[in-house]
Structures are given as C-alpha cells and as structure tokens.
Design a protein around this motif. Structure first.
Motif, mmCIF file in Angstrom:
data_model
loop_
_atom_site.group_PDB
_atom_site.id
_atom_site.type_symbol
_atom_site.label_atom_id
_atom_site.label_comp_id
_atom_site.label_asym_id
_atom_site.label_seq_id
_atom_site.Cartn_x
_atom_site.Cartn_y
_atom_site.Cartn_z
ATOM 1 N N ILE A 11 4.931 -3.003 11.483
ATOM 2 C CA ILE A 11 5.777 -3.725 10.739
ATOM 3 C C ILE A 11 6.447 -4.698 11.559
ATOM 4 O O ILE A 11 7.330 -4.273 12.493
ATOM 5 C CB ILE A 11 6.543 -3.089 9.933
ATOM 6 C CG1 ILE A 11 5.806 -1.973 9.199
ATOM 7 C CG2 ILE A 11 7.397 -3.761 9.138
ATOM 8 C CD1 ILE A 11 6.975 -1.274 8.290
ATOM 9 N N PRO A 12 6.288 -5.941 11.584
ATOM 10 C CA PRO A 12 7.048 -6.783 12.468
ATOM 11 C C PRO A 12 8.506 -7.043 11.922
ATOM 12 O O PRO A 12 9.122 -6.961 10.747
ATOM 13 C CB PRO A 12 6.628 -8.135 11.936
ATOM 14 C CG PRO A 12 5.909 -8.266 10.741
ATOM 15 C CD PRO A 12 5.343 -7.030 10.765
ATOM 16 N N TYR A 15 2.347 -4.577 1.943
ATOM 17 C CA TYR A 15 3.624 -5.061 2.522
ATOM 18 C C TYR A 15 3.944 -5.139 3.933
ATOM 19 O O TYR A 15 4.909 -5.754 4.356
ATOM 20 C CB TYR A 15 4.969 -4.448 1.654
ATOM 21 C CG TYR A 15 4.435 -4.848 0.015
ATOM 22 C CD1 TYR A 15 4.750 -5.944 -0.517
ATOM 23 C CD2 TYR A 15 4.207 -3.708 -0.650
ATOM 24 C CE1 TYR A 15 4.666 -5.799 -1.947
ATOM 25 C CE2 TYR A 15 4.021 -3.692 -1.995
ATOM 26 C CZ TYR A 15 4.159 -4.915 -2.523
ATOM 27 O OH TYR A 15 4.151 -4.876 -3.953
ATOM 28 N N TYR A 16 3.321 -4.625 4.816
ATOM 29 C CA TYR A 16 3.541 -4.452 6.265
ATOM 30 C C TYR A 16 3.834 -5.804 6.891
ATOM 31 O O TYR A 16 4.677 -6.348 7.680
ATOM 32 C CB TYR A 16 2.435 -3.858 7.021
ATOM 33 C CG TYR A 16 2.661 -2.355 6.884
ATOM 34 C CD1 TYR A 16 3.649 -1.723 6.016
ATOM 35 C CD2 TYR A 16 1.650 -1.459 7.485
ATOM 36 C CE1 TYR A 16 3.625 -0.349 6.087
ATOM 37 C CE2 TYR A 16 1.789 -0.047 7.222
ATOM 38 C CZ TYR A 16 2.831 0.492 6.545
ATOM 39 O OH TYR A 16 2.833 1.842 6.549
ATOM 40 N N GLN A 17 2.928 -7.014 6.403
ATOM 41 C CA GLN A 17 3.006 -8.244 7.208
ATOM 42 C C GLN A 17 3.586 -9.182 5.916
ATOM 43 O O GLN A 17 3.362 -10.305 6.293
ATOM 44 C CB GLN A 17 1.385 -8.604 7.364
ATOM 45 C CG GLN A 17 0.691 -7.548 8.458
ATOM 46 C CD GLN A 17 1.516 -7.662 9.779
ATOM 47 O OE1 GLN A 17 2.193 -8.549 10.344
ATOM 48 N NE2 GLN A 17 1.776 -6.509 10.413
ATOM 49 N N HIS A 18 4.022 -8.686 5.131
ATOM 50 C CA HIS A 18 4.610 -9.624 3.736
ATOM 51 C C HIS A 18 5.575 -10.704 4.590
ATOM 52 O O HIS A 18 6.642 -10.396 5.357
ATOM 53 C CB HIS A 18 5.499 -9.031 2.976
ATOM 54 C CG HIS A 18 5.288 -9.982 1.494
ATOM 55 N ND1 HIS A 18 6.300 -10.661 1.456
ATOM 56 C CD2 HIS A 18 4.689 -9.666 0.577
ATOM 57 C CE1 HIS A 18 6.329 -11.052 0.112
ATOM 58 N NE2 HIS A 18 5.097 -10.590 -0.416
ATOM 59 N N ALA A 38 12.219 -2.966 2.505
ATOM 60 C CA ALA A 38 12.164 -2.021 1.477
ATOM 61 C C ALA A 38 11.065 -0.760 2.053
ATOM 62 O O ALA A 38 11.189 0.294 1.620
ATOM 63 C CB ALA A 38 12.050 -2.720 0.129
ATOM 64 N N VAL A 39 10.142 -1.417 2.494
ATOM 65 C CA VAL A 39 8.882 -0.669 2.914
ATOM 66 C C VAL A 39 9.668 0.574 4.085
ATOM 67 O O VAL A 39 9.242 1.514 4.109
ATOM 68 C CB VAL A 39 8.016 -1.281 3.590
ATOM 69 C CG1 VAL A 39 6.936 -0.642 4.400
ATOM 70 C CG2 VAL A 39 7.222 -2.355 2.428
ATOM 71 N N VAL A 40 10.396 -0.050 4.752
ATOM 72 C CA VAL A 40 10.937 0.754 6.133
ATOM 73 C C VAL A 40 11.824 1.810 5.356
ATOM 74 O O VAL A 40 11.703 3.051 5.850
ATOM 75 C CB VAL A 40 11.616 -0.083 7.150
ATOM 76 C CG1 VAL A 40 12.393 0.708 7.871
ATOM 77 C CG2 VAL A 40 10.838 -1.003 7.643
ATOM 78 N N LYS A 55 5.736 7.081 13.004
ATOM 79 C CA LYS A 55 5.857 6.137 14.286
ATOM 80 C C LYS A 55 4.800 5.154 14.099
ATOM 81 O O LYS A 55 4.599 4.157 14.287
ATOM 82 C CB LYS A 55 5.549 7.098 15.423
ATOM 83 C CG LYS A 55 5.547 6.378 16.960
ATOM 84 C CD LYS A 55 5.416 7.241 18.044
ATOM 85 C CE LYS A 55 5.441 6.509 19.252
ATOM 86 N NZ LYS A 55 3.915 5.652 19.376
ATOM 87 N N CYS A 56 3.342 5.604 13.777
ATOM 88 C CA CYS A 56 2.182 4.888 13.591
ATOM 89 C C CYS A 56 2.420 3.527 12.590
ATOM 90 O O CYS A 56 1.838 2.645 12.916
ATOM 91 C CB CYS A 56 0.823 5.563 13.384
ATOM 92 S SG CYS A 56 0.390 6.547 14.421
#
Length: 666
Positions: free
Chosen positions: A636-637, A599-602, A610-612, A630-631
């Motif tokens: 995540i944009p 979902y990083y680039q969703h 929600a991922v964060v 951190k990585c």
C-alpha cells in the motif's frame, strides 16, 4: 378606586385573580373592578358568576415556529388586541393593573406599555407568577412592572431589575376549614372508603382520563377504594377530554362500577371534593398544588408535558422535595407513525395502590403538604397592592434567590449539555438519584414528542434523540428504530429544496450516532435496521453512520458480511470508507483480504486509509497474523493528497507496520 385584572385561559390564571378581587371587594365595597380576558375561555363563564364585569380582547398564544404565515397571523391578532386594550384602558383608567399570566393578558399589558411610553396612563402594574418557571409573557412584560409576585423563591432569579416578592398562591377562603366527614356526607360517599380524586385541571386531561379507565380493572380489586373522576368538559378545551367509560367498561368486562367509581364533568365547589379525598391525582398547575397544601392532601402529580416552558414539572418536583406528593411523568410512545405522550396506566395503578397501602407514609405526605403552606398569600397580595397604590415602601420581605435553584435550563441544547456535565461530574448514571434520572427521562420523552423547530426541522426531537443516548434510555430503542425507518414523505416543495422524509437526514444520522450508539448492544432488530438503512437510505451520511456503528457494535455473521459487500457498491466514497472499516470489525480474514486488496493502489488516499484501518482491526481480532499483515501493508503506497504537517495515512501505515514487526519478532 379602580382595579383592572387581566389573565385567563385556565383556572391557574383566573382563580388567583378572582381570589384577590373578592378579598379587595370585601375590604372596599365601593371599589370598581374590571376583568379583561378572551370570550371563549374559562374566564368568560366564571368571572360573571362571581358578579364581576368583564370585557374581551383578541389574543393568541405565541407560535413557537419559524413559519412566516403563522407569525404574521399572530402579530395581526395581537395588534387588534392591543388596540382593543388601549380603548379599554383609556375608558376605565384603572389605578392599578393586576396581571395573573396567560397569553390572554398580553394585549392589555402591551397596550399599557404603549400608553405609559406616551404618558397617557400612569397606572401601577403588579404581575403575578405562580409557577416555578415563569411564562414567556411575564418575563417579557416584567420590564415595565412595578412589582412581581412569585410563588417560589427560585422564580425570582428569572426577573432582573424589578422588585420581586414571594407571595405564594392566593386561594379563595372557601378552601379553608372544610371538614372531611362533612364533605363526605355532602358528596354521599361512605366514611370507610379510601377515596381517590382524579382530575386534570379546569380543562381536563385526555391522557389522565384514559390512563385511569385502563387502570380501573386493577384499582377496583381493592374493595375499599372509591374513585371520584372529574373528566373536564369545558367549551374552551381543544379536544374532547371525556372518555366513553360505558364502552370501556364493557370492553374490559368490568363489574358494576356503582359504589366504586363516579364520573362528573366539572365541579364548581372543588374544595368539597378535596376535603373528602384521601389521595389526589392531578396535574402540576401551581393553583392546584397550592390548594392541596391548604387542605393538606397527599398527591400523585402528573405534569402536563405539552405545557409551554414545562413549568408544571418544576412545580411537581418542588412538591416532591417537600414530601407532600409523588411525581408520575408522562411517557412518549410511537403510535400510527406519530410520537405522542401518554400516562402509563400500569404505573398509575402501581403508584396509587402503593401509596394507599402505605398508611403511615400517606399521613406523612398529608402533614408535609399542609406544612408547605406557611404564609397567608391572599393577605400578602392585597396589602402589597395597597402599598403600591399609596406609594408606600414595601414592608414585605423580598424573595431570596436560591443558591441552588430548582429549575434547570429549559432550552433543549443547554439542557442536554447540563445533563451530560452532571453525569460526568457524578461519575456515571448509576451515581444519580432515581428521582433525578426519572426527571431526565421525562424531559427526553417530552422532546421526542415535540415537532418544534430548533436548529433543524424537528430540532427539539433531534435533541431528544441525543438525550436518549446520553441517558442510556433503553425504553426508547424501538422508538429510535421507528424514527430511523420512517418513510413518511415531506411536501413536494420541501423535496425540491433537498428534503426527503419527515424525519430528515440529519435527525436520522443522529439517531444512529448519538442515540443507538449511546444505547449500545447492536444486535437483533437494531442490527437489521442498520443493515436496511445502509442499503436503502437516500442520505449518504446516514448510510455512513450505519456502516460505522455496525463495525463497532454488531456481532459477526455471514449475512452482515454479504450486506457490507453490497454496500461497497455505494456511489459515496465516505460510505465506502466506513464499510471497509466495518468489514475489518465483522468479516473473516479471508473475506477481508480478498475485498481490500483491490483498493491497495486506489488513487483516493481515503480509501487506502480505510483499508489500513480494516487490516488493523482484523489483526486485533486475530483474523490475520503479524507476518500476513506486514506483507499486505508493504503493498500500500503511503502518498496522499492530505497536505497537512500530520500525514495521517503515512503515520498509520508506519505505526501498524511497527506493530506487525513486533508481533513477528515475538
């Protein structure tokens, strides 16, 4: 002089009218009297027995519903009753009308209001309200009353713009001066026995009857006890109140009840039984409680939870505050897919036996009950009526409105807000008196058992669910789970309009968000129910609430991880957002990372948000380290379609990155 009395349905409305009429007849033998009631109610039998004339009108209780058909039917019956009332009033033309409450008096009072408006009748109106919380009819009709008589000081605050006089409760003269020894002899009961009278008012009470029978095996272990049980068997009751004691006695293998227990359907001379009793278990009607104060008998009061406006509970609390009795509240229970109220037989046994064992306390209660009746109510009412007829100024002191009234808000949402404010002001539930908490529990039980419409279908039950959470009422955890999992379908029409089950989606959501969340401890049956709801409930808000609570309170385990992974296939973005958040609170670090990376680039910023959040919770739990966090965050944009000055996703990314860098630096 012509007197018209209207009111009935129960003894609490009929007997005060009879007491007043009988005293007037004693003073004025030539006076004319007419009672107006309903043909199938208590008044149709007891009024003629006292040699008073009675006429009947059509009437129904106000339907507390939004159903147009029920409201239309009620209005049509009321209109017929009003027309009948107009005919009765024009023919009898009373000098004064005395209304003692109950919906059966509505036609006469509204008919008078109409005739007074067109100046065809100039009778005086006296309304009598015996309860601590007034009935709907008296509150409405008080606008054209000349005077309102009340039983409690606190009741006066409900009536504005009208003369209010505290008159107590007028009771028939037979209740005064009956000796206990003589009453025992008349009833054939030994003097040495501890006699307990149990009854549920003029119409009986199924709940009290059943609880007593279930408590009998324990009660009769006391060899000195004698139970006098008036079960009620009147034609105007809505259900059969008399339990089959012979069958129950056989089922529980009770010994011979002869000498321990006597059952009767009804007693005309109830004052004899009052006088003979050591302790009385009864409902909270104002009439019953006043009669007990006159004979000076301690009581265990069980308010009827189904009574409109809950005035019996207010009456009972008043007696408890005065020290003349104890209050035992009904409880709600899930039975065969329904929520019903009942009297706990175990608690009934404990309260009765405990009260009888405390001999000194029993004497104090008797003295307190006797001292609570400080005025001659019957004399006050009769003199008040004479002053009204003669146009004289009232020389009876008006009721004083208490600065700290006993009654609390009755409307469900207002009551909920009041309780929550009270808890906050006191510094928590633990700071409240036990008796006060018991009353709040009772109100929650009453609301849970209600199917009345408020702001949504089953709206009163919806408020009850919230109250259970606010009170941390752990007794109803199972009830909430049964509501949540109930799959009773609604009608086809309601399904077409968007409904699904009898307990609608909004109610099920509040079971989770306000009920179970307030109870805390999401484990065992609660966790299993939430997991089932997360995968099966048709309403997305309910599924989302289940995921949220699982993430906040559930204990980490492999099964929960698997269920959350299945829930990620949900069609609703809102549900996926909550599931991702729950994974952060429950899953292992490796599971979280392998799941959220997709979902990083969703394109939907809410899912990235929600991922964060999930990564942040995993970091707080120690499932991932600062360098790893951190990585992951760098991938995540932060752009989103959230066009407000406060960019939630960007801000959260920034804050969490700073937190990760700080941890790495250490």
């Amino acid at each position: 002089m012509k007197y018209l009395f209207t009111g009935g349905g129960t003894g609490g409305h009929v007997y005060p009218a009879l007491a007043i009429a009988d005293e007037i007849r004693r003073r004025k033998p030539k006076a004319e009297f007419l009672f107006v009631g309903r043909k199938d109610k208590l008044e149709s039998r007891v009024v003629p027995n006292q040699n008073f004339k009675i006429k009947f009108v059509s009437s129904l209780p106000f339907p507390r519903t939004r159903s147009p058909l029920k409201l239309l039917f009620f209005a049509s019956i009321l209109l017929v009753g009003i027309l009948q009332g107009i005919v009765i009033l024009m023919r009898f033309r009373p000098k004064i009308i005395v209304g003692t409450g109950g919906y059966v008096s509505a036609p006469i009072l509204f008919a008078f209001g109409f005739l007074k408006k067109i100046r065809l009748l100039r009778s005086k109106i006296f309304l009598y309200e015996p309860n601590a919380y007034p009935g709907l009819l008296n509150k409405v009709s008080s606008r054209f009353a000349d005077c309102v008589g009340v039983g409690f000081d606190e009741t006066a605050s409900w009536f504005d713009g009208v003369t209010v006089v505290k008159v107590g409760y007028p009771v028939r003269s037979e209740f005064r001066g009956v000796e206990k020894i003589k009453a025992r002899a008349n009833l054939g009961i030994e003097r040495s026995r501890e006699m307990v009278l149990v009854f549920g008012g003029s119409g009986g009470s199924r709940a009290i009857n059943q609880a007593l029978i279930l408590a009998l095996p324990n009660l009769i272990q006391n060899p000195n006890i004698f139970i006098f049980h008036i079960t009620g068997d009147l034609s105007d009751t809505d259900h059969k109140t008399t339990p089959n004691t012979a069958c129950l006695a056989k089922e529980f293998k009770l010994p011979n009840l002869e000498g321990f227990y006597r059952q009767v359907d009804y007693v005309d001379d109830i004052y004899q039984v009052y006088a003979a009793a050591d302790l009385i278990v009864c409902r909270g009607g104002a009439g019953t409680l006043t009669e007990l104060s006159i004979v000076g008998r301690p009581s265990v009061v069980i308010p009827a939870s189904v009574v409109t406006d809950d005035h019996q509970a207010a009456n009972a609390r008043q007696i408890e505050m005065l020290g003349g009795g104890k209050v035992l509240y009904e409880k709600a229970r899930w039975t065969d897919g329904e929520i019903e109220t009942l009297v706990d037989s175990k608690l009934l046994y404990e309260v009765v036996s405990g009260t009888l064992d405390d001999k000194e306390g029993l004497k104090k209660m008797a003295r307190a009950a006797l001292s609570s009746q400080q005025i001659d109510s019957l004399k006050l009412v009769v003199e008040l009526l004479e002053n009204m007829i003669g146009g004289q100024s009232q020389n009876i002191p008006k009721s004083c409105v208490s600065n700290n009234p006993l009654h609390l808000p009755f409307e469900p949402n207002r009551f909920l807000s009041w309780v929550e404010n009270r808890i906050h002001q006191c510094g928590g539930l633990s700071k409240l008196p036990r008796g006060e908490i018991d009353y709040y529990f009772y109100r929650a039980d009453r609301m849970l058992a209600s199917t009345a419409w408020l702001e949504i279908p089953l709206g009163v039950r919806n408020v009850g669910v919230k109250l259970v959470g606010s009170l941390n009422y752990q007794h109803h955890r199972k009830t909430l789970l049964q509501i949540l999992l109930d799959r009773k379908p609604v009608s086809r029409l309601k399904r077409y309009l968007g409904g699904d089950y009898f307990h609608c989606g909004i109610l099920r959501r509040n079971v989770i968000e306000r009920g179970l969340a307030g109870l805390g401890g999401c484990h065992g049956d609660t966790q299993l129910a939430l997991e089932q709801v997360l995968l099966e409930d048709p309403y997305f808000e309910v599924r989302a609430a289940a995921a949220r609570l699982l993430g906040q309170q559930a204990l980490p385990n492999t099964k929960s991880e698997d269920i959350l992974m299945l829930a990620l296939m949900d069609v609703s973005t809102i549900v996926k957002v909550e599931v991702l958040g729950a994974l952060g609170g429950l899953a292992k670090g490796s599971t979280i990372l392998s799941t959220v990376q997709r979902y990083y680039q969703h394109p939907d910023w809410m899912l990235r948000m929600a991922v964060v959040q999930a990564l942040g919770r995993a970091y707080e739990r120690g499932e991932i380290g600062g360098e790893q966090l951190k990585c992951e965050l760098e991938q995540i944009p932060s752009i989103s379609s959230h066009f407000e000055p406060d960019f939630l996703l960007a801000n959260r990314l920034r804050d969490l990155t700073i937190q990760a860098l700080s941890a790495v630096g250490k």
